[in-house]
Design an enzyme around this catalytic site. Structure first.
Site, PDB file in Angstrom:
ATOM      1  N   HIS A   1     -25.443  20.540  40.174  1.00  0.00           N
ATOM      2  CA  HIS A   1     -23.806  21.570  40.136  1.00  0.00           C
ATOM      3  C   HIS A   1     -23.007  21.520  41.309  1.00  0.00           C
ATOM      4  O   HIS A   1     -22.955  22.868  41.098  1.00  0.00           O
ATOM      5  CB  HIS A   1     -23.766  21.885  38.662  1.00  0.00           C
TER       6      HIS A   1
ATOM      7  N   ALA B   1     -23.408  14.998  37.831  1.00  0.00           N
ATOM      8  CA  ALA B   1     -22.668  16.774  37.920  1.00  0.00           C
ATOM      9  C   ALA B   1     -23.082  16.955  39.868  1.00  0.00           C
ATOM     10  O   ALA B   1     -23.271  18.057  39.873  1.00  0.00           O
ATOM     11  CB  ALA B   1     -23.282  17.637  37.429  1.00  0.00           C
TER      12      ALA B   1
ATOM     13  N   GLY C   1     -30.698   6.040  29.333  1.00  0.00           N
ATOM     14  CA  GLY C   1     -30.153   5.070  29.223  1.00  0.00           C
ATOM     15  C   GLY C   1     -28.386   5.126  29.056  1.00  0.00           C
ATOM     16  O   GLY C   1     -28.041   4.169  28.595  1.00  0.00           O
TER      17      GLY C   1
ATOM     18  N   ASP D   1     -32.346  16.763  29.485  1.00  0.00           N
ATOM     19  CA  ASP D   1     -30.901  18.084  29.607  1.00  0.00           C
ATOM     20  C   ASP D   1     -31.140  18.033  28.148  1.00  0.00           C
ATOM     21  O   ASP D   1     -29.528  17.805  27.784  1.00  0.00           O
ATOM     22  CB  ASP D   1     -30.015  16.587  30.284  1.00  0.00           C
TER      23      ASP D   1
ATOM     24  N   ALA E   1     -22.439  15.200  28.158  1.00  0.00           N
ATOM     25  CA  ALA E   1     -22.358  16.756  27.815  1.00  0.00           C
ATOM     26  C   ALA E   1     -23.950  16.992  27.883  1.00  0.00           C
ATOM     27  O   ALA E   1     -23.991  17.291  26.444  1.00  0.00           O
ATOM     28  CB  ALA E   1     -21.926  18.056  27.139  1.00  0.00           C
TER      29      ALA E   1
END
Length: 381
Positions: free
Chosen positions: A188, A213, A242, A267, A302
């Site tokens: 990030h 990110a 994917g 994630d 997200a």
């Protein structure tokens, strides 16, 4: 208990046919060909691989680690274990100092109880320019006092922390965390190549979901991606669901860094294993549409709704190798590499290691899961 199967992958080698002897929750012995005694159970035409190690997951089964309740944590763990994850790090997103301290203290109990295997702080010391599904208003510089409070509350249960190297005080924080035995990741971030190199020199050894990110590569400013890829001490996370990466990116990275430096992650967030709808990732609203999670009202991804068996299947299908070699590589990337990156001992299926294994059918779907020598219930899948 002696098990036989058509194929067994230790994490480093393929044994065909293979056998494994499990006793007291550990691997006593294993080998190829005929077993030393009649099998207690023949698993048949399946492939046995080491239990998956997911070092970056925020929840699943409707449960979020950020809620930090026993019910939410148990729901997430049950969902992911049914899909082959036998070792799991609970990831927390950016939160206020008080909320983060509360979350860490609660999850530390779950680590001590053996429900999860560590805590990952993905925030709050991140870049607002690369916030992803984190709340920018809550992001801040890493201050020694806050770090000390979190380390005290965690009592040795924090395994990894993600930091943006360009934040004020980041290098000192990296050194402090590494001295405390914590793995530091770069992520990030809007960091330059040189800033990322400085973070690696200070002790960072992981790239948090590489490319995502993260400042992109430019011909005159290589940025964090190149710095992380070119350093042999760094393990890079890839979300091979994917959605987050094109298959060509996965192939290129895997070929560039070799078999030992890619760590497959999910994630995953609370919506994993659930229907489309509205969820939360920490304080951020998330809308899941056709299985893809977006920050509410935006097109920003997200996290994911993937499980480790899904990211392994993607890796096998797209790594550009014949199936047998592809599965050997993907199994390594989903078990040995993340375990080594986190400092877990005895990764893979080797004598003396914990008996964590996944039974995959011909379609690489999970048929059974063993954790610490005990078969997991399948109702959670």
């Amino acid at each position: 208990m002696l098990l036989t199967a058509d194929a067994l992958i230790t994490g480093a080698d393929l044994l065909r046919p293979g056998w494994i002897d499990v006793s007291d929750g550990r691997v006593r012995a294993l080998g190829a060909g005929e077993p030393p005694r009649p099998a207690d159970r023949d698993l048949g035409r399946v492939t046995v691989v080491p239990g998956f190690v997911d070092t970056h997951t925020h929840g699943g089964g409707g449960g979020s680690f950020s809620v930090a309740s026993e019910a939410d944590t148990s729901a997430a763990v049950a969902l992911h274990r049914a899909h082959g994850t036998t070792t799991m790090i609970a990831s927390l997103v950016t939160a206020s100092p008080d909320d983060l301290l509360r979350q860490v203290a609660a999850l530390a109990e779950n680590v001590r109880d053996g429900l999860i295997d560590g805590i990952h702080l993905e925030g709050p010391w991140l870049s607002t320019m690369r916030c992803g599904a984190h709340q920018p208003a809550l992001m801040r510089d890493p201050e020694p006092a806050e770090i000390d409070r979190l380390l005290s509350a965690a009592a040795g249960t924090i395994r990894m922390v993600t930091i943006a190297p360009e934040r004020t005080g980041a290098l000192a924080a990296i050194r402090r965390l590494v001295d405390a035995g914590i793995v530091v990741a770069v992520g990030h971030t809007e960091a330059t190549y040189e800033q990322t190199r400085a973070a690696i020199a200070a002790g960072a050894t992981v790239g948090t979901h590489l490319f995502n990110a993260m400042r992109p590569i430019d011909r005159r400013e290589p940025g964090p991606v190149i710095a992380l890829l070119e350093d042999a001490s760094v393990t890079v996370e890839l979300i091979t669901d994917g959605v987050h990466l094109d298959p060509a990116i996965y192939r290129h990275v895997a070929r560039s860094v070799g078999p030992d430096r890619v760590s497959l992650i999910t994630d995953a967030m609370a919506a994993t294993g659930m229907s489309d709808g509205r969820y939360h990732l920490g304080p951020v609203q998330v809308d899941v549409v056709d299985g893809v999670a977006f920050v509410g009202g935006t097109d920003t991804i997200a996290g994911s709704t993937a499980t480790m068996d899904r990211v392994v299947r993607f890796a096998v299908a797209h790594c550009g190798l014949v199936r047998e070699e592809a599965l050997l590589l993907a199994a390594r990337q989903a078990s040995l590499n993340p375990a080594r990156a986190m400092g877990f001992p005895s990764a893979g299926l080797i004598p003396g290691a914990a008996a964590d294994l996944v039974v995959l059918d011909s379609d690489l779907e999970v048929a059974a899961v063993m954790r610490r020598g005990v078969w997991e219930p399948r109702s959670a899948s």
